[in-house]
Motif scaffolding. Structure first.
Motif, PDB file in Angstrom:
ATOM      1  N   SER A   1       0.857  -1.185   0.000  1.00  0.00           N
ATOM      2  CA  SER A   1       0.000   0.000   0.000  1.00  0.00           C
ATOM      3  C   SER A   1       0.891   1.232   0.000  1.00  0.00           C
ATOM      4  O   SER A   1       1.928   1.271   0.634  1.00  0.00           O
TER       5      SER A   1
ATOM      6  N   THR B   1      -4.782   4.113   5.275  1.00  0.00           N
ATOM      7  CA  THR B   1      -5.914   3.978   4.350  1.00  0.00           C
ATOM      8  C   THR B   1      -6.927   2.947   4.849  1.00  0.00           C
ATOM      9  O   THR B   1      -8.107   3.020   4.524  1.00  0.00           O
ATOM     10  N   GLY B   2      -6.436   1.959   5.595  1.00  0.00           N
ATOM     11  CA  GLY B   2      -7.314   0.904   6.099  1.00  0.00           C
ATOM     12  C   GLY B   2      -7.247  -0.383   5.286  1.00  0.00           C
ATOM     13  O   GLY B   2      -7.803  -1.403   5.694  1.00  0.00           O
ATOM     14  N   PHE B   3      -6.552  -0.353   4.151  1.00  0.00           N
ATOM     15  CA  PHE B   3      -6.485  -1.553   3.294  1.00  0.00           C
ATOM     16  C   PHE B   3      -5.833  -2.736   4.003  1.00  0.00           C
ATOM     17  O   PHE B   3      -6.317  -3.867   3.924  1.00  0.00           O
ATOM     18  N   THR B   4      -4.721  -2.474   4.705  1.00  0.00           N
ATOM     19  CA  THR B   4      -4.016  -3.559   5.397  1.00  0.00           C
ATOM     20  C   THR B   4      -4.916  -4.177   6.446  1.00  0.00           C
ATOM     21  O   THR B   4      -5.061  -5.405   6.525  1.00  0.00           O
TER      22      THR B   4
ATOM     23  N   GLU C   1      -1.783  -3.242  15.731  1.00  0.00           N
ATOM     24  CA  GLU C   1      -1.166  -2.592  14.573  1.00  0.00           C
ATOM     25  C   GLU C   1      -0.330  -1.392  15.005  1.00  0.00           C
ATOM     26  O   GLU C   1      -0.580  -0.801  16.063  1.00  0.00           O
ATOM     27  N   ASP C   2       0.640  -1.019  14.173  1.00  0.00           N
ATOM     28  CA  ASP C   2       1.396   0.200  14.455  1.00  0.00           C
ATOM     29  C   ASP C   2       0.598   1.430  14.041  1.00  0.00           C
ATOM     30  O   ASP C   2       0.480   2.396  14.788  1.00  0.00           O
ATOM     31  N   ILE C   3       0.019   1.395  12.839  1.00  0.00           N
ATOM     32  CA  ILE C   3      -0.732   2.553  12.346  1.00  0.00           C
ATOM     33  C   ILE C   3      -1.793   2.091  11.355  1.00  0.00           C
ATOM     34  O   ILE C   3      -1.552   1.180  10.563  1.00  0.00           O
ATOM     35  N   VAL C   4      -2.951   2.689  11.448  1.00  0.00           N
ATOM     36  CA  VAL C   4      -3.987   2.471  10.441  1.00  0.00           C
ATOM     37  C   VAL C   4      -4.071   3.746   9.620  1.00  0.00           C
ATOM     38  O   VAL C   4      -4.312   4.830  10.152  1.00  0.00           O
TER      39      VAL C   4
ATOM     40  N   ARG D   1       0.947  13.558   8.320  1.00  0.00           N
ATOM     41  CA  ARG D   1       2.392  13.675   8.098  1.00  0.00           C
ATOM     42  C   ARG D   1       3.000  12.303   8.331  1.00  0.00           C
ATOM     43  O   ARG D   1       2.527  11.551   9.158  1.00  0.00           O
ATOM     44  N   PHE D   2       4.087  12.003   7.591  1.00  0.00           N
ATOM     45  CA  PHE D   2       4.751  10.720   7.745  1.00  0.00           C
ATOM     46  C   PHE D   2       5.517  10.704   9.064  1.00  0.00           C
ATOM     47  O   PHE D   2       6.279  11.617   9.355  1.00  0.00           O
ATOM     48  N   VAL D   3       5.303   9.682   9.860  1.00  0.00           N
ATOM     49  CA  VAL D   3       5.941   9.619  11.181  1.00  0.00           C
ATOM     50  C   VAL D   3       6.803   8.364  11.316  1.00  0.00           C
ATOM     51  O   VAL D   3       6.578   7.361  10.639  1.00  0.00           O
TER      52      VAL D   3
ATOM     53  N   ARG E   1      -4.559   7.450  11.586  1.00  0.00           N
ATOM     54  CA  ARG E   1      -4.612   8.645  10.747  1.00  0.00           C
ATOM     55  C   ARG E   1      -5.922   8.606   9.974  1.00  0.00           C
ATOM     56  O   ARG E   1      -5.973   8.254   8.800  1.00  0.00           O
TER      57      ARG E   1
ATOM     58  N   LEU F   1       7.741   2.439  14.107  1.00  0.00           N
ATOM     59  CA  LEU F   1       7.470   2.861  12.733  1.00  0.00           C
ATOM     60  C   LEU F   1       8.766   3.248  12.029  1.00  0.00           C
ATOM     61  O   LEU F   1       9.633   3.891  12.618  1.00  0.00           O
ATOM     62  N   ASP F   2       8.857   2.864  10.769  1.00  0.00           N
ATOM     63  CA  ASP F   2      10.121   3.046  10.052  1.00  0.00           C
ATOM     64  C   ASP F   2       9.984   3.940   8.834  1.00  0.00           C
ATOM     65  O   ASP F   2       8.887   4.159   8.305  1.00  0.00           O
TER      66      ASP F   2
END
Ligand code: IMP
Ligand code: MG
Length: 182
Positions: free
Chosen positions: A74, A107-110, A102-105, A154-156, A134, A161-162
């Motif tokens: 994604s 778009t939600g696709f994963t 999860e680490d982050i949601v 923003r990308f974190v 997000r 998170l990497d």
């Protein structure tokens, strides 16, 4: 924060102390909600492991853990992600109370893919706990039962998170200096 920020980092979004506090609150809530049960934390590798281990220590009901490795393609341009299981769970989850971590949601696709996959294995219950959420970028609606923080678009990085496999080991969550794509 005493140590200087790594050069790619713009600013800290959540400090170690804020993260610990929120995880403590979430652990207490989960302990109440799962009173009398054993919760199986299913962590998605690799991003969720820092969160999962901290959360597990904040939960007071019996805890089991298992891990799923996925390849997710994604991206941040909004194209639907292709998700594939690269490492399956070690054990069956039939009849268990599963909390997907999860680490982050984004778009939600994963998450949609993972929920469909795990629901097919007949757990007794299936809920979602994410470190970051997000919601402004959500494309598919997915249920999020527990979350630590809502974040801006923003990308974190940090706390699991990497960016290109780096920064996972930061104890805090930070915004990257330049808008990065994944
Ligand atoms: P989704 O399928 O769009 O919800 O993608 C979620 C996945 O994208 C997460 O599990 C992360 O691996 C990755 N991701 C999304 N946003 C970020 C970010 O800001 N930093 C690091 N990884 C991210
Ligand atoms: Mg992930």
């Amino acid at each position: 924060m005493s140590a200087p920020l790594p050069s790619g980092i713009e600013r800290v979004l959540f400090t170690e102390e804020e993260i610990a506090l929120r995880i403590g609150e979430l652990g207490a809530r989960i302990s109440r909600d799962y009173a009398g049960k054993t919760v199986k934390l299913v962590g998605i590798l690799k991003g969720s492991i820092f969160f999962l281990t901290a959360l597990a220590r904040a939960i007071e009901v019996p805890v089991k853990m298992d891990f799923l490795g996925i390849s997710s393609f994604s991206n941040r341009s909004g194209a639907p992600g292709v998700v594939r299981i690269a490492k399956d769970l070690d054990d069956a989850i039939e009849g268990e109370d599963v909390l997907l971590v999860e680490d982050i949601v984004d778009t939600g696709f994963t998450l949609r893919y993972l929920l469909q996959n795990l629901a097919g294995r007949a757990p007794n219950s299936l809920a979602v706990c994410t470190f970051l959420d997000r919601t402004s970028r959500r494309i598919v609606q997915v249920p999020v039962d527990y979350r630590c923080f809502e974040i801006p678009d923003r990308f974190v990085v940090g706390f699991g998170l990497d960016f290109q496999q780096l920064y996972r080991n930061l104890g805090y969550v930070a915004v990257m200096k330049h808008e990065k794509t994944v």
